[in-house]
Design an enzyme around this catalytic site. Structure first.
Site, PDB file in Angstrom:
ATOM      1  N   GLU A   1      -5.672   7.275  -1.249  1.00  0.00           N
ATOM      2  CA  GLU A   1      -5.879   6.143  -0.354  1.00  0.00           C
ATOM      3  C   GLU A   1      -6.685   5.015  -0.989  1.00  0.00           C
ATOM      4  O   GLU A   1      -6.405   3.838  -0.745  1.00  0.00           O
ATOM      5  CB  GLU A   1      -6.539   6.616   0.940  1.00  0.00           C
ATOM      6  CG  GLU A   1      -5.713   7.632   1.716  1.00  0.00           C
ATOM      7  CD  GLU A   1      -4.338   7.099   2.130  1.00  0.00           C
ATOM      8  OE1 GLU A   1      -4.087   5.887   2.014  1.00  0.00           O
ATOM      9  OE2 GLU A   1      -3.512   7.917   2.573  1.00  0.00           O
TER      10      GLU A   1
ATOM     11  N   HIS B   1       1.776   4.291  -3.009  1.00  0.00           N
ATOM     12  CA  HIS B   1       1.666   5.743  -2.820  1.00  0.00           C
ATOM     13  C   HIS B   1       2.835   6.502  -3.443  1.00  0.00           C
ATOM     14  O   HIS B   1       2.700   7.699  -3.725  1.00  0.00           O
ATOM     15  CB  HIS B   1       1.639   6.076  -1.334  1.00  0.00           C
ATOM     16  CG  HIS B   1       0.285   6.048  -0.708  1.00  0.00           C
ATOM     17  ND1 HIS B   1      -0.789   6.723  -1.226  1.00  0.00           N
ATOM     18  CD2 HIS B   1      -0.160   5.440   0.422  1.00  0.00           C
ATOM     19  CE1 HIS B   1      -1.839   6.540  -0.439  1.00  0.00           C
ATOM     20  NE2 HIS B   1      -1.484   5.763   0.562  1.00  0.00           N
TER      21      HIS B   1
ATOM     22  N   HIS C   1       0.839  -1.209   0.000  1.00  0.00           N
ATOM     23  CA  HIS C   1       0.000   0.000   0.000  1.00  0.00           C
ATOM     24  C   HIS C   1       0.871   1.254   0.000  1.00  0.00           C
ATOM     25  O   HIS C   1       0.668   2.166  -0.816  1.00  0.00           O
ATOM     26  CB  HIS C   1      -0.896  -0.042   1.243  1.00  0.00           C
ATOM     27  CG  HIS C   1      -1.787   1.142   1.425  1.00  0.00           C
ATOM     28  ND1 HIS C   1      -3.148   1.103   1.217  1.00  0.00           N
ATOM     29  CD2 HIS C   1      -1.529   2.424   1.812  1.00  0.00           C
ATOM     30  CE1 HIS C   1      -3.667   2.276   1.462  1.00  0.00           C
ATOM     31  NE2 HIS C   1      -2.696   3.104   1.827  1.00  0.00           N
ATOM     32  N   GLU C   2       1.846   1.308   0.907  1.00  0.00           N
ATOM     33  CA  GLU C   2       2.680   2.508   1.008  1.00  0.00           C
ATOM     34  C   GLU C   2       3.572   2.686  -0.210  1.00  0.00           C
ATOM     35  O   GLU C   2       3.812   3.817  -0.659  1.00  0.00           O
ATOM     36  CB  GLU C   2       3.527   2.451   2.277  1.00  0.00           C
ATOM     37  CG  GLU C   2       2.734   2.328   3.567  1.00  0.00           C
ATOM     38  CD  GLU C   2       1.658   3.391   3.722  1.00  0.00           C
ATOM     39  OE1 GLU C   2       1.885   4.544   3.301  1.00  0.00           O
ATOM     40  OE2 GLU C   2       0.585   3.069   4.251  1.00  0.00           O
TER      41      GLU C   2
END
Length: 888
Positions: A347, A328, A324-325
């Site tokens: 997000e 980003h 997930h990070e």
């Protein structure tokens, strides 16, 4: 004095401009002054309570002004000056104009349009889990940062909005021997006076303030394997792990598996990793799970310390959060939303993309099930009258924290997945690549992304309208579907409205252009059919000549909507349950849960469906009814006999499955089997309260603690995945002696996973005096990490007396607790209302907490939603009490 008409108009314009200049911008700042490069030098000693800094901002002044608005909160500014390229230097008079941290900087004479340099010298206190803050996990002092959403203004004055995106020069002056890291690689270090060293870092790419990050202290800095060149990137990228002193070796697994995740994302985006290095920080105390700072991602240390031997959820948590990070770094960092109303672009996309990549790399994790589960969870929040839109206007600072919720992350992620399936994976990927290339190093809006996706579809106008319908209005559609076979071709009659639970005051109004996909069976086999369906009612012609034997209104469970059917059609669907794929079976389970919450079925019908679902092959479907059954035990059962009848029912439908699996993990079994076993054991011990199982777990928990033995921890006394439950059972079945041993082991441990298990056990104490001792830990200085506080704040509340005591304590200590968990203090209201289920209780909350919540980040919405959920619980209790508890 009389004015001519022209003079009067001029005077009015000047007055209007002056009024505008005096109006505090509690939302977006005006664009009168815009930075194009920022330099920050901070002098930081982690052992002190304050730090100092100098900020130099090169700015463009769009029009003459005497007032510059920017952000800064709790800063002691000793000098603030503007130096225009054309004009005299002037000193600012600085005032903090709003509790949100808006600064008003005023000069005696107008600053003319053009280039200028603003210089501000200041000092400030360290923050509480936001901005630059201190942690002391092991006797050593460390500084780490969390700037999102509003922490940057606590750390340096500036233009603290995502739309202000420019390069930064960061320098950190720290005590000799301390390590310092920031977003970019270090260029050099040099003496900066007696006992101090200045660390100078490379200029960043264009970044907003919320992505600036640094860390100072005696950190371990360990090299990972460089990210090797690949088909997308022809150069290596430096990878490092950063952890508290002596903990760096625990990041080996995290570092070893980073490269494969980055490579998979580079292949998807067809864009190289966007920054000059990648550091992973294992923070000993961190409010969020992780933060995607460009080139310096910060995580809770427990996530970075997972390895092959960790419990399943910890290991899967590492992969999911890390992916997930890393997503980003492209979606959010390379391309950033201009304002917080488009937070979902960051997000929701990272939620969807993180699951997608882990699903490719670790298929046994079944991340598609996890994404679906989070979407179904978001539907509960989205069913509230007080819910918000995915693309929700953000008007002032208390709205921003509210945007970090299940609507943004989970609903947004589900909507992306739905349109990926509808448009097609390859076309969707091509749209994402085009969007990123077009807006790289800048900002982009929801419209930019939706247009990119729509343009690659077969129906751009339809997809654009459908997508906007899901992000620009609140609520979950419920689709009523029925088959009609009395004409030349079988038809589906489709009606839609907003799904609402019993007692909702929200309007049923709402209309979506639905990407409706249905699966149906007939004499020729199974068929799937998709199309955009709009209007309150519609007719869909099925592509078959035979009347369907059943219809599944949400093929593959991919649609963000619920469904309802006539009793006959529902019976046909249930009769063909085994023909549904695993996602469709979970969607079916959700339709049953939703029908119960809406008052459309009673407890007998629900429990009859639960008995069938308990044997579903997939864990999430099998355990789906448990929350509602738990609600029945707590709120619907009228006496102990009815509570016990429900517990016995749980034992009957889930016990045989646990017996077949056994309570001991087996070598070589799947993660999912381990997770299902753990869920079933927790259900039998917790919901069903089976005495023999509870006693066995409690004995193993005491063995872990060394009670009755040498007093030392024996972590291998039970399987890693079951240790936390065993410790809780030891406390629930134990006494003050068990509490004291748990507390002693907590005090001597710095392992974040073990500490969480020990705290979970302490927080589960049933004895009122012990529960009070557990809560008191939250207020004892230095006893708990701030990200551990909620474990004890919300624990030990299984009966009304315990809940009343917990509420009284939380009410009395709200200010102190809110300061400790800031900026997440608004969530404390959920701890207060937990277990409430009457209108009278709901009506008592706002007078007590309304004022307190009004200025907290996210406070007003959190309060409204908490009160609404209590009232909905009361309405459902009233509705379902008419029939009461009826076993099938």
């Amino acid at each position: 004095m009389r004015l001519t008409f022209t003079a009067a108009i001029a005077a009015l314009l000047c007055l209007s401009h002056a009024q505008a200049a005096d109006q505090v911008p509690v939302g977006r700042l005006p664009r009168t002054v815009v930075p194009d490069k920022v330099a920050v030098e901070l002098k930081i000693d982690p052992a002190q309570t304050r730090f100092s800094g100098t900020v130099r901002m090169h700015v463009q002044v769009a029009e003459a002004t005497r007032v510059v608005w920017m952000h800064g909160r709790d800063l002691k500014i000793s000098r603030a000056r503007i130096m225009p390229r054309n004009g005299a230097n002037q000193d600012f008079t600085v005032a903090e104009a709003d509790v949100s941290g808006v600064l008003k900087l005023t000069v005696p004479k107008p600053i003319q349009a053009g280039e200028a340099l603003i210089e501000i010298v200041y000092d400030a206190p360290f923050g509480q889990l936001q901005g630059a803050y201190r942690v002391k996990p092991d006797g050593n002092d460390y500084v780490v940062t969390q700037m999102e959403a509003l922490g940057a203004r606590n750390t340096f004055p500036g233009f603290d909005e995502p739309g202000f995106k420019q390069p930064w020069d960061i320098s950190l002056v720290v005590p000799n021997g301390q390590n310092a890291v920031a977003n970019t690689r270090e260029l050099r270090s040099e003496k900066a006076g007696e006992g101090w060293t200045r660390h100078v870092f490379a200029t960043t790419e264009n970044l907003p303030s919320y992505l600036i990050a640094f860390a100072v202290g005696p950190w371990d800095i360990v090299d990972g394997p460089d990210l090797p060149p690949n088909a997308v990137r022809n150069y290596p990228v430096k990878l490092r792990g950063i952890a508290a002193k002596g903990q760096g070796a625990r990041m080996k697994y995290a570092l070893a598996n980073t490269g494969v995740i980055v490579a998979a994302q580079e292949a998807y985006f067809d864009i190289p990793y966007p920054f000059d290095k990648l550091d992973l920080v294992a923070a000993p105390d961190f409010s969020a799970g992780a933060m995607e700072n460009a080139g310096l991602i910060v995580y809770r240390d427990s996530l970075m310390f997972a390895d092959e031997k960790s419990e399943v959820r910890a290991r899967q948590g590492y992969w999911g959060t890390h992916s997930h990070e890393l997503a980003h770094q492209w979606f959010g960092d390379l391309v950033t939303m201009p304002w917080w109303d488009d937070l979902w672009l960051n997000e929701a996309f990272a939620t969807w993309m993180g699951n997608k990549i882990v699903g490719q790399l670790q298929p046994g994790f079944h991340t598609d099930r996890g994404l679906m589960e989070s979407a179904l969870g978001a539907m509960g929040e989205d069913s509230l009258a007080s819910t918000r839109r995915v693309h929700e206007p953000i008007n002032e600072f208390t709205d921003i924290e509210s945007a970090f919720d299940g609507i943004t992350y989970s609903k947004g992620g589900a909507v992306l997945a739905m349109f990926e399936r509808y448009v097609g994976e390859e076309k969707f990927r091509d749209a994402i690549r085009a969007y990123l290339r077009k807006h790289a190093r800048g900002n982009a809006t929801s419209a930019d992304l939706i247009n990119a996706i729509a343009e690659v579809s077969d129906d751009p106008a339809g997809v654009r309208a459908a997508f906007n319908g899901f992000i620009d209005q609140p609520g979950v559609p419920i689709v009523h579907v029925g088959a009609k076979c009395d004409g030349p071709k079988p038809l589906l009659l489709v009606e839609q409205e907003r799904y609402l639970p019993v007692g909702s005051v929200a309007p049923k109004a709402g209309e979506w252009l639905l990407p409706l996909c249905v699966r149906y069976g007939d004499k020729n086999g199974l068929h799937e059919q998709c199309g955009l369906v709009g209007g309150k009612s519609a007719t869909v012609e099925l592509q078959t000549d035979a009347c369907p034997s059943f219809v599944m209104p949400n093929a593959n469970g991919a649609g963000y909507y619920r469904f309802a059917m006539s009793p006959a059609d529902q019976a046909n669907l249930e009769a063909n349950f085994d023909k549904l794929n695993e996602r469709e079976q979970r969607s079916f389970a959700d339709s049953v849960e939703a029908a119960y919450a809406a008052g459309a079925i009673d407890s007998r019908t629900f429990l009859g469906a639960a008995a069938r679902l308990a044997n579903a092959p997939v864990r999430q479907t099998a355990t789906a009814p448990l929350d509602t059954i738990g609600w029945m035990i707590q709120h619907l059962a009228r006496n102990d006999a009815e509570k016990q009848s429900l517990r016995d029912f749980v034992g009957r439908i889930y016990g045989p499955r646990l017996a077949r699996m056994g309570t001991v993990p087996k070598a070589g079994e799947s993660d999912d089997d381990r997770l299902l076993r753990n869920s079933l054991i927790a259900t039998m011990a917790g919901t069903a309260k089976q005495p023999a199982l509870r006693a066995d777990l409690a004995a193993k928990g005491r063995a872990v603690l060394g009670i009755g033995g040498d007093g030392a921890l024996h972590l291998d006394a039970i399987a890693t995945d079951q240790r936390g439950l065993a410790l809780r059972m030891a406390m629930e079945e134990g006494d003050a002696a068990v509490f004291d041993v748990l507390l002693a082991h907590l005090s001597s441990s710095q392992d974040p996973v073990l500490r969480g298990q020990l705290l979970g056990a302490l927080g589960s104490a049933k004895d009122p005096a012990l529960a009070a001792r557990a809560r008191a830990l939250a207020l004892e200085p230095g006893k708990l990490r701030r990200n551990e506080l909620r474990t004890v704040i919300y624990g030990g509340r299984d009966d009304d007396a315990a809940r009343q005591a917990s509420r009284a304590w939380l009410d009395a200590n709200f200010a102190a607790l809110e300061a400790k968990v800031n900026p997440g203090g608004a969530s404390l209201i959920n701890g207060y209302v937990g277990g409430m289920c009457s209108v009278a209780e709901a009506d008592s909350v706002v007078p007590k907490f309304g004022q307190r919540m009004s200025t907290l980040e996210g406070g007003p919405r959190a309060l409204a939603q908490a009160v609404e959920e209590v009232k909905l619980c009361a309405s459902l209790k009233t509705q379902q009490s008419r029939a009461g508890v009826q076993l099938p």
